[in-house]
Design an enzyme around this catalytic site. Structure first.
Site, PDB file in Angstrom:
ATOM      1  N   GLY A  94       0.726  -1.138  -0.018  1.00  0.00           N
ATOM      2  CA  GLY A  94      -0.042   0.069  -0.105  1.00  0.00           C
ATOM      3  C   GLY A  94       0.877   1.415   0.088  1.00  0.00           C
ATOM      4  O   GLY A  94       0.524   2.158  -0.903  1.00  0.00           O
ATOM      5  N   THR A  95       1.890   1.125   0.848  1.00  0.00           N
ATOM      6  CA  THR A  95       2.769   2.550   1.092  1.00  0.00           C
ATOM      7  C   THR A  95       3.320   2.762  -0.538  1.00  0.00           C
ATOM      8  O   THR A  95       3.297   4.045  -0.961  1.00  0.00           O
ATOM      9  CB  THR A  95       3.616   2.443   1.896  1.00  0.00           C
ATOM     10  N   GLN A 144      -7.920  -0.699   3.211  1.00  0.00           N
ATOM     11  CA  GLN A 144      -8.868  -1.449   4.322  1.00  0.00           C
ATOM     12  C   GLN A 144     -10.092  -1.821   3.745  1.00  0.00           C
ATOM     13  O   GLN A 144     -10.907  -2.699   4.455  1.00  0.00           O
ATOM     14  CB  GLN A 144      -9.400  -0.308   5.283  1.00  0.00           C
ATOM     15  N   THR A 183      12.336  -6.501 -10.949  1.00  0.00           N
ATOM     16  CA  THR A 183      11.886  -8.167 -10.960  1.00  0.00           C
ATOM     17  C   THR A 183      10.694  -8.292 -10.080  1.00  0.00           C
ATOM     18  O   THR A 183      10.616  -7.838  -9.021  1.00  0.00           O
ATOM     19  CB  THR A 183      13.006  -9.093 -10.560  1.00  0.00           C
ATOM     20  N   CYS A 186      -0.743   2.296  13.734  1.00  0.00           N
ATOM     21  CA  CYS A 186       0.402   3.077  13.163  1.00  0.00           C
ATOM     22  C   CYS A 186       0.579   4.296  14.448  1.00  0.00           C
ATOM     23  O   CYS A 186       1.446   5.014  14.260  1.00  0.00           O
ATOM     24  CB  CYS A 186       0.119   3.698  11.940  1.00  0.00           C
TER      25      CYS A 186
END
Length: 512
Positions: free
Chosen positions: A189-190, A305, A365, A456
């Site tokens: 996601g980041t 989410q 890759t 987080c």
């Protein structure tokens, strides 16, 4: 005179002619001898030539035989090498197959043991991460030990892996309602958020600078995940764009009127998450995307989410870019994808440079094992989402009602007033009056896994940015815990969780 001449003896005549004949004979003999000598030499030469020809022929035959022998030896050597390589490959495959079977067997036994183990910790923190499902793990297994080619290679090993990646891309496209070539694989996601936001803003900054226009403008919200919010703030700090954070309601939902009023002629991107990772509130993405599109503004949504909990269709949402994180939906960590609507890639700058992987947008890759797992996980979502969503909602609601029955007004629900209104089906974000969230989490450890607000932001006792943006008073924020159910959460687990939480609440209240 005539008589004398007539009376001459014949012997005298013979004597007169004999020397001439002898000379002729001698000359003939010499010629014959010379001719014989020449013939002998020629004959000897011919014999030598024949002999040399025979020797040469034999040499040629032997050379040819030797050449054939060398060629056969060379072919034999290659056959031996290939046979050896084949033998090694078979051996490796047998080893890989045995390892796969052994690991698979252990995985199944461990899972069965864990499910039947008495007193094991109940896991209710599925918004933080999910375990890899059995089906996903089994799909990944061959690509760990047996199928190992580089998808960019032209040989059979590479082609098999390329086929697997293409299959995963189809599985994801089907789940998200988009085209296969609109899916770009990333590390999670980041990275997807960074690629989407930086890619669009950097391209817009170059384009507007060339046209002598003001720097690009970006709109986002204060309740975004740091993987979005910090990226936007960074681009603002380095002077690449202007940034506006829109207002959020007390329910944790972005205000549409705030988004509309924030738009300027320089706005190039709006990035609003589909659902909040703490409150679980679902945002009005379709409405925002609609008026963004009318103004030529790109729309990005972080769906990390939401995928696997509620239906997601890229075309119906009308967005330009969409983020998916594998570890939120029972796929492995370290893999994700970014949906890029066809044509939008021309308004982006790639963020990793190298070979032309992923349609030239993301070099590197491919993580084949992870990609296969992500594809299988999203295929399972396509097949089971309604029943999974209903079970998560049922177990979440059951836990909330148990806690409310036991503790009444001491339990305060954050987010939309109605539990099932504009909220993820699995997320429960509640405050426990008079307690500190971290104390609750610590006391539950070993028996029940939950989190204090967002995982987080779990290191301090201050309000999370989400609660702060929602303007939740500090006294209603300190004791806020997040509980999130999974697709296979059971009523027994919910009962155990309710008992554990009640015991912890009572114990902590007694120490005050």
């Amino acid at each position: 005179m005539e008589d004398v001449e007539d009376n001459q003896s014949p012997t005298e005549t013979i004597d007169f002619e004999q020397p001439a004949n002898e000379k002729k004979k001698s000359k003939f003999a010499q010629s014959f001898k010379k001719a014989s000598h020449l013939m002998g030499e020629k004959l000897n030469g011919a014999v030598h030539s024949v002999r040399e020809a025979e020797i040469g022929s034999k040499v040629v035959d032997k050379a040819k035989t030797l050449k054939d022998a060398v060629k056969e030896a060379d072919i034999g050597s290659k056959v031996v090498d290939k046979a050896k390589a084949l033998k090694d490959a078979v051996k490796d495959a047998e080893i890989g197959s045995r390892v796969t079977k052994a690991v698979t067997s252990r995985m199944r036994k461990a899972s069965d043991k864990e499910e039947s183990a008495p007193g094991r910790e109940t896991y209710l923190d599925f918004n933080a991460t999910t375990p890899i499902s059995k089906e996903v793990g089994l799909a990944m297994m061959p690509f760990m030990f047996e199928i190992h080619g580089n998808p960019s290679s032209a040989h059979a090993h590479g082609r098999r892996v390329k086929v697997a990646i293409d299959h995963a891309r189809r599985q994801i496209a089907e789940c998200l309602g988009c085209e296969e070539n609109e899916i770009i694989f990333t590390s999670g996601g980041t990275e997807s958020n960074n690629l989407a936001i930086k890619g669009v803003v950097e391209w817009a900054a170059r384009d507007r600078r060339a046209k002598d226009l003001p720097k690009p403008h970006v709109i986002t919200s204060p309740i975004e995940h740091p993987a979005v919010l910090e990226v936007c703030k960074y681009l603002q700090e380095i002077g690449m764009c202007d940034l506006t954070l829109v207002e959020v309601s007390g329910d944790g939902v972005v205000r549409l009127d705030s988004v509309k009023s924030a738009i300027t002629p320089s706005t190039v991107l709006i990035s609003i998450m589909h659902s909040n990772n703490e409150v679980g509130s679902i945002q009005p993405i379709q409405e925002i995307a609609s008026f963004a599109k009318d103004r030529g503004i790109l729309m990005h949504t972080d769906c990390s989410q939401s995928v696997g909990k509620v239906p997601i269709n890229c075309k119906e949402l009308g967005i330009s870019l969409l983020t998916v994180a594998g570890h939120k939906l029972y796929a492995p960590k370290g893999v994700g994808c970014l949906y890029i609507s066809s044509g939008v890639e021309r308004r982006m700058v790639k963020q990793s440079h190298g070979a032309g992987h992923e349609f030239g947008i993301r070099a590197g890759t491919e993580n084949v094992v992870g990609i296969v797992g992500l594809g299988r996980a999203m295929e399972l979502v396509t097949q089971h989402l309604p029943e999974w969503s209903e079970n998560m909602r049922k177990q979440r609601n059951l836990l909330y009602h148990k806690l409310k029955e036991r503790h009444g007004d001491a339990i305060h629900l954050h987010g939309p007033i109605e539990l099932d209104d504009c909220r993820l089906p699995n997320t429960l974000f509640i405050n426990v009056n008079g307690l500190i969230a971290h104390d609750i989490v610590k006391e539950c450890s070993g028996t029940l896994a939950i989190s204090a607000g967002s995982a987080c932001h779990s290191d301090g006792h201050t309000r999370s940015p989400v609660l702060e943006a929602m303007e939740v008073p500090p006294e209603l924020a300190r004791g806020t815990i997040r509980i999130s159910t999974g697709v296979h959460t059971t009523e027994d687990e919910i009962s155990n969780a309710a008992d554990t939480l009640s015991e912890v609440f009572t114990r902590l209240w007694a120490t005050q």
